[in-house]
Enzyme design. Structure first.
Site, mmCIF file in Angstrom:
data_model
loop_
_atom_site.group_PDB
_atom_site.id
_atom_site.type_symbol
_atom_site.label_atom_id
_atom_site.label_comp_id
_atom_site.label_asym_id
_atom_site.label_seq_id
_atom_site.Cartn_x
_atom_site.Cartn_y
_atom_site.Cartn_z
ATOM 1 N N PHE A 243 -2.160 16.182 4.092
ATOM 2 C CA PHE A 243 -2.503 15.771 3.029
ATOM 3 C C PHE A 243 -1.412 15.514 1.909
ATOM 4 C CE2 PHE A 243 -4.587 14.882 -0.990
ATOM 5 C CZ PHE A 243 -5.400 13.940 -0.652
ATOM 6 N N GLU B 103 0.729 -0.977 -0.255
ATOM 7 C CA GLU B 103 -0.094 0.084 -0.151
ATOM 8 C C GLU B 103 0.907 1.244 0.010
ATOM 9 O OE1 GLU B 103 -2.617 1.281 -0.481
ATOM 10 O OE2 GLU B 103 -4.258 0.806 0.529
ATOM 11 N N ASP B 104 0.205 2.437 -0.452
ATOM 12 C CA ASP B 104 0.824 3.657 -0.413
ATOM 13 C C ASP B 104 0.954 4.147 0.854
ATOM 14 O OD1 ASP B 104 -1.579 4.174 -0.658
ATOM 15 O OD2 ASP B 104 -1.679 5.634 -2.187
ATOM 16 N N ASP C 239 -4.140 5.298 6.470
ATOM 17 C CA ASP C 239 -4.603 6.419 7.250
ATOM 18 C C ASP C 239 -5.718 6.001 8.110
ATOM 19 O OD1 ASP C 239 -5.565 8.894 7.297
ATOM 20 O OD2 ASP C 239 -6.557 9.160 5.481
ATOM 21 N N ARG D 253 0.196 12.060 -9.082
ATOM 22 C CA ARG D 253 0.695 10.708 -8.771
ATOM 23 C C ARG D 253 2.174 10.502 -9.397
ATOM 24 N NH1 ARG D 253 -3.590 7.407 -7.046
ATOM 25 N NH2 ARG D 253 -5.608 7.764 -7.853
HETATM 26 P P1 IMP Z 1 -7.590 4.589 4.740
HETATM 27 O O1 IMP Z 1 -8.796 3.379 4.503
HETATM 28 O O2 IMP Z 1 -8.317 5.718 5.443
HETATM 29 O O3 IMP Z 1 -6.525 4.011 5.577
HETATM 30 O O4 IMP Z 1 -7.125 5.220 3.457
HETATM 31 C C1 IMP Z 1 -6.332 4.655 2.638
HETATM 32 C C2 IMP Z 1 -6.094 5.117 1.281
HETATM 33 O O5 IMP Z 1 -6.610 6.537 1.270
HETATM 34 C C3 IMP Z 1 -4.747 4.950 0.833
HETATM 35 O O6 IMP Z 1 -4.514 3.766 0.159
HETATM 36 C C4 IMP Z 1 -4.780 6.550 -0.046
HETATM 37 O O7 IMP Z 1 -5.177 5.787 -1.459
HETATM 38 C C5 IMP Z 1 -5.724 7.333 0.299
HETATM 39 N N1 IMP Z 1 -4.963 8.278 1.252
HETATM 40 C C6 IMP Z 1 -4.714 8.452 2.706
HETATM 41 N N2 IMP Z 1 -4.146 9.403 3.012
HETATM 42 C C7 IMP Z 1 -3.872 10.142 1.919
HETATM 43 C C8 IMP Z 1 -3.130 11.232 1.506
HETATM 44 O O8 IMP Z 1 -2.509 12.041 2.452
HETATM 45 N N3 IMP Z 1 -2.953 11.691 0.437
HETATM 46 C C9 IMP Z 1 -3.550 10.850 -0.576
HETATM 47 N N4 IMP Z 1 -4.382 10.038 -0.472
HETATM 48 C C10 IMP Z 1 -4.332 9.398 0.764
HETATM 49 MG MG MG Z 2 -4.286 3.438 -1.798
#
Ligand code: IMP
Ligand code: MG
Length: 174
Positions: free
Chosen positions: A153, A99-100, A103, A166
């Site tokens: 962000f 994963e990138d 969050d 990206r």
């Molecule tokens: P989560 O389900 O809230 O953990 O979100 C995960 C996904 O939200 C990641 O795989 C990202 O694609 C996106 N995401 C979370 N934080 C950021 C950010 O700071 N910038 C861009 N995308 C984000």
């Molecule tokens: Mg992602």
């Protein structure tokens, strides 16, 4: 639209390169002489997946799935959208999700649960380039990550704002 000139660099190209190389070394130790399936979560993880995989020495297969949880704004919706989650037979395989960023953790939890529910893997671990621990809503932590980040962000190196940025080779914030 964010202006690229308004972005501040959080992690530069060299910093990302060496962090990814370090992660690669750890994974080579962990999975030495074992086969591994990398599961890349599109689209955000594409840069990380490609760069990381070039450091890996074990017999490797790659799968790409597409999930999304972000709308077009700055905050996570908490709802995970399985756009394309077709996977091969992962029974008895070492599986590492790439994963990138984690969050809120909803995406990671959804995917771990999905794989556990459908397969009896030999091992199942999670590798995220970035860990935004402070935003966590569900109890999940990556087995491997390169950087912990605070509540900003971020864009670049796969991460997008409304689909843009990206392609930036660095990770920046507004
Ligand atoms: P989560 O389900 O809230 O953990 O979100 C995960 C996904 O939200 C990641 O795989 C990202 O694609 C996106 N995401 C979370 N934080 C950021 C950010 O700071 N910038 C861009 N995308 C984000
Ligand atoms: Mg992602």
């Amino acid at each position: 639209m964010i202006n690229e000139s308004d972005l501040k660099v959080l992690f530069g190209v060299k910093e990302i390169e060496s962090a990814v190389e370090e992660l690669g070394k750890k994974l080579n130790k962990e999975y030495s002489n074992q086969e591994l399936y990398l599961i890349c979560v599109l689209k955000g993880s594409v840069m990380f997946m490609v760069d990381l995989s070039k450091h890996l020495k074990m017999p490797l297969r790659m799968e790409f799935i597409r999930l999304s949880s972000y709308g077009s704004g700055f905050s996570s919706t908490g709802k995970v959208n399985a756009v394309d989650i077709s996977l091969p037979d992962l029974n008895d395989k070492n599986v590492l999700i790439i994963e990138d960023i984690i969050d809120t953790g909803h995406t990671a939890k959804f995917l771990m649960d999905f794989i556990k529910h459908n397969f009896k893997t030999k091992s199942l671990k999670f590798c995220s380039l970035l860990d935004k621990k402070i935003k966590r809503e569900v109890d999940i932590d990556p087995d491997y990550y390169a950087f912990e980040v605070d509540d900003k962000f971020l864009v670049g190196y796969g991460l997008d704002y409304d689909g843009y940025y990206r392609n930036l080779p660095y990770i920046g914030y507004v």
